[in-house]
Write a protein that holds these residues in place. Sequence first.
Motif, mmCIF file in Angstrom:
data_model
loop_
_atom_site.group_PDB
_atom_site.id
_atom_site.type_symbol
_atom_site.label_atom_id
_atom_site.label_comp_id
_atom_site.label_asym_id
_atom_site.label_seq_id
_atom_site.Cartn_x
_atom_site.Cartn_y
_atom_site.Cartn_z
ATOM 1 N N TRP A 172 5.957 -3.249 -3.436
ATOM 2 C CA TRP A 172 4.382 -4.273 -2.950
ATOM 3 C C TRP A 172 3.790 -2.461 -2.784
ATOM 4 O O TRP A 172 2.179 -3.308 -2.539
ATOM 5 N N ARG A 176 0.094 -1.958 -5.974
ATOM 6 C CA ARG A 176 -1.150 -2.736 -5.585
ATOM 7 C C ARG A 176 -2.415 -1.613 -6.390
ATOM 8 O O ARG A 176 -2.394 -0.374 -6.557
ATOM 9 N N SER A 207 -1.099 -10.553 -6.787
ATOM 10 C CA SER A 207 -1.137 -10.366 -5.397
ATOM 11 C C SER A 207 -2.439 -11.344 -4.696
ATOM 12 O O SER A 207 -3.497 -11.480 -5.712
#
Length: 220
Positions: A172, A176, A207
Motif C-alpha cells: 500500500w 501510492r 485508491s
Amino acid sequence: MPLIRLELLLPTLAALLAAALNPPAPPPGPLPASSPPRVARNWPVGTVGTHPPVLRAWDPPSTAYGAGHRGVDLAAPPGTSVRAVAPGRVSFAGRVAGEGVVSVELDGTGDPPLRTTYEPVRPTVKKGAEVTAGKEVGVLESPTGHCAGGCLHWGLLRGETYLDPLSLLPPWLLRRGPSRLLPLTDAPPGMRAGMTWDGWLPGRGLSPARLAGPWPRPPR
C-alpha cells in the motif's frame, strides 16, 4: 603367500572402487537470503501518505567491489525532514567522508538486524536513541554530487550485505503516488472535482479519493 596377501587386499580395493564410483555429496551451499520483512510504516521523505519520486533504483553490483547502486535515491530538497521508516535504535549518527549519515537498526528483524541508512543528513538524533516509525532522524543536507538537484540516499543492510530498501515497504505504500487536486473535467469515475486522488482506484489499481484541503506540493 601371494594368494593370501591378495585376499587381504581385496576388501581395501573394493572400498576404494566404491568410493570412486559413489563420491560423497558436496556440502550444502548457503541458503538463499530471505526477503526482508515489510516493517516500514512510511517513506523516509515526502508528504505523509504519498510516494516520493525515485530518482535511481537499487542496482546491486555483480561483485563485492563492482559498480552498482547500493540503495535508492529519493528526490527531496535540502532542509527536508528525514524520518525513520520503522522502529529501531540509532547505531550511528555522524559524518563519514564529510557526509552526514544516520543508521538505524530495526527492531525484530533477526540477528544481525536489518539496518537502514540515511544520507546526506544533519543528524537530529544521537547514537543509542530509540526511534519510532515516522520520527525525524535528520535534516537533508545540500547535494554532495550524488544527485544534482538534491536527494536522500536510502540504504538497507543485513550485516555487510546490501539489500533493496524498497523491499521494506508494504504494497500500500509502494502503490501510492503524489496526491494532486482533480481538475474540473476528466475526473475518474466515481469522483468529482475538488477531491484529491493519488492515482489508485478500486478495481483499477487506484485508491479511494480523499477530500481536498490545503495540500502541500510533493517534493520534486
